[in-house]
Design a protein around this motif. Structure first.
Motif, PDB file in Angstrom:
ATOM      1  N   VAL A  72       0.743  -1.257   0.009  1.00 19.39           N
ATOM      2  CA  VAL A  72       0.015   0.024   0.114  1.00 19.39           C
ATOM      3  C   VAL A  72       0.861   1.253  -0.052  1.00 19.39           C
ATOM      4  O   VAL A  72       0.565   2.353  -0.897  1.00 19.39           O
ATOM      5  N   GLU A  73       2.181   1.259   0.748  1.00 23.45           N
ATOM      6  CA  GLU A  73       2.805   2.522   0.909  1.00 23.45           C
ATOM      7  C   GLU A  73       3.326   2.907  -0.523  1.00 23.45           C
ATOM      8  O   GLU A  73       3.532   3.747  -1.102  1.00 23.45           O
ATOM      9  N   ASN A  74       3.956   1.460  -1.253  1.00 20.10           N
ATOM     10  CA  ASN A  74       4.473   1.611  -2.525  1.00 20.10           C
ATOM     11  C   ASN A  74       3.378   2.283  -3.447  1.00 20.10           C
ATOM     12  O   ASN A  74       3.788   3.011  -4.362  1.00 20.10           O
ATOM     13  N   LEU A  75       2.370   1.761  -3.472  1.00 19.32           N
ATOM     14  CA  LEU A  75       1.348   2.292  -4.372  1.00 19.32           C
ATOM     15  C   LEU A  75       0.894   3.688  -4.064  1.00 19.32           C
ATOM     16  O   LEU A  75       0.405   4.390  -4.943  1.00 19.32           O
ATOM     17  N   ARG A  76       0.741   4.028  -2.679  1.00 15.07           N
ATOM     18  CA  ARG A  76       0.324   5.444  -2.353  1.00 15.07           C
ATOM     19  C   ARG A  76       1.378   6.337  -3.049  1.00 15.07           C
ATOM     20  O   ARG A  76       1.071   7.474  -3.662  1.00 15.07           O
ATOM     21  N   ARG A  77       2.671   6.114  -2.925  1.00 21.93           N
ATOM     22  CA  ARG A  77       3.841   6.970  -3.529  1.00 21.93           C
ATOM     23  C   ARG A  77       3.791   7.170  -4.900  1.00 21.93           C
ATOM     24  O   ARG A  77       3.583   8.041  -5.480  1.00 21.93           O
ATOM     25  N   PHE A  78       3.381   6.021  -5.817  1.00 20.25           N
ATOM     26  CA  PHE A  78       3.111   6.122  -7.130  1.00 20.25           C
ATOM     27  C   PHE A  78       1.812   6.765  -7.451  1.00 20.25           C
ATOM     28  O   PHE A  78       1.915   7.888  -8.443  1.00 20.25           O
ATOM     29  N   ALA A  79       0.795   6.619  -6.636  1.00 20.57           N
ATOM     30  CA  ALA A  79      -0.431   7.550  -6.963  1.00 20.57           C
ATOM     31  C   ALA A  79      -0.281   9.036  -6.915  1.00 20.57           C
ATOM     32  O   ALA A  79      -0.922   9.927  -7.763  1.00 20.57           O
ATOM     33  N   VAL A  80       0.686   9.431  -5.965  1.00 21.59           N
ATOM     34  CA  VAL A  80       0.829  10.800  -5.662  1.00 21.59           C
ATOM     35  C   VAL A  80       2.285  11.436  -6.609  1.00 21.59           C
ATOM     36  O   VAL A  80       2.364  12.476  -6.425  1.00 21.59           O
ATOM     37  N   GLY A  81       2.688  10.636  -7.301  1.00 18.86           N
ATOM     38  CA  GLY A  81       3.656  10.838  -8.226  1.00 18.86           C
ATOM     39  C   GLY A  81       5.140  10.802  -7.565  1.00 18.86           C
ATOM     40  O   GLY A  81       6.145  11.358  -8.222  1.00 18.86           O
TER      41      GLY A  81
END
Length: 283
Positions: A72-81
């Motif tokens: 989730v943390e890796n995906l969140r970083r991706f989602a916000v650029g």
């Protein structure tokens, strides 16, 4: 100096060119990602087929809290650029690798509407480079999921995936995060062709194993122990209002019949119990 005389074939060539232009198929329409969050890509037609939202919530996936948090943390970083890594989820079958990907995506897609998930078939790895090039030009941010990835076709498929992840001279697309699930950490094929010879087989094995290095984040999913398995059963039963006086005994008997304990086996038992009790579940 006299001007060159017009060729007598000029009008004919122009007519032929006009005819070919009329016969040529129109360029494909730009994909429409506005109507859904999840899509399945069909390389043969170039279509992106919408799929319904994934129904299971992230909190129902028990026993894998560390894996969930890291993904989730890796995906969140991706989602916000922010900088993030392509992800390889590997481990025992049925332990929630694909479910974590889709449930985490659904949880974050609520807050980030530009986030889309595109699922590709593992037999279509060769189509990934043109897919990535197409998605590169889009404003959305894409999680591209390949479930149960392995290189049964050998080094050619491995080279195609490496090309997609490295992006050639233009670099990898900034708006694409590739997620693969596999039962094997190094994505090796189940059988090697011995007729290749020792040198060729070794070179192909090196090509296939080197693909794992392109994933910056490896997340392992070990087998479920009995307590975790029963914890999953009770979490599902509480969420959906299911009760049985001998729940643990029946759940353990079910896992014995299935030859192992996993999140998938737990969910299948709960579906069977819900059907017996006349309770509907998410599909």
């Amino acid at each position: 100096m006299t001007d060159a005389l017009p060729t007598p074939f000029g009008p004919l060539l122009a007519r032929i060119a006009d005819a070919l232009e009329r016969l040529a198929p129109p360029p494909p329409a730009a994909p429409d990602f506005a109507g859904a969050r999840l899509f399945r890509h069909e390389p043969a037609t170039g279509a992106f087929t919408p799929a319904p939202d994934y129904p299971l919530s992230l909190d129902l996936l028990v026993g894998i809290d560390r894996q969930k948090a890291r993904f989730v943390e890796n995906l969140r970083r991706f989602a916000v650029g922010l900088p993030s890594n392509h992800v390889l989820l590997w481990g025992v079958r049925g332990t929630g690798k694909s479910s974590v990907t889709k449930a985490a995506f659904m949880a974050l897609a609520e807050a980030y509407p530009d986030l889309k998930l595109v699922e590709v078939d593992r037999d279509e790895v060769a189509a990934l480079p043109p897919l990535f090039d197409l998605l590169r030009a889009r404003a959305e941010r894409f999680v591209v999921l390949c479930d149960d990835l392995s290189f049964e076709d050998g080094a050619a498929a491995a080279k195609a995936l490496k090309s997609a992840l490295e992006g050639g001279v233009s670099g990898p697309p900034e708006n694409v995060l590739f997620v693969a699930t596999s039962n094997r950490r190094h994505l090796m094929p189940r059988d090697h062709v011995e007729s290749q010879g020792a040198i060729a087989a070794a070179e192909n094995a090196e090509e296939e194993m080197s693909v794992s290095d392109r994933f910056g984040l490896w997340i392992g999913f070990p087998p479920m122990d009995q307590d975790t398995y029963l914890g999953a059963i009770h979490a599902y039963a509480e969420r959906f209002g299911l009760s049985a006086p001998d729940l643990d005994r029946r759940a353990l008997q079910w896992s014995t019949q299935r030859g192992g304990r996993s999140g998938r086996v737990a969910w299948q038992f709960v579906r069977d119990l819900a059907g017996e009790l006349g309770v509907k579940l998410p599909t």
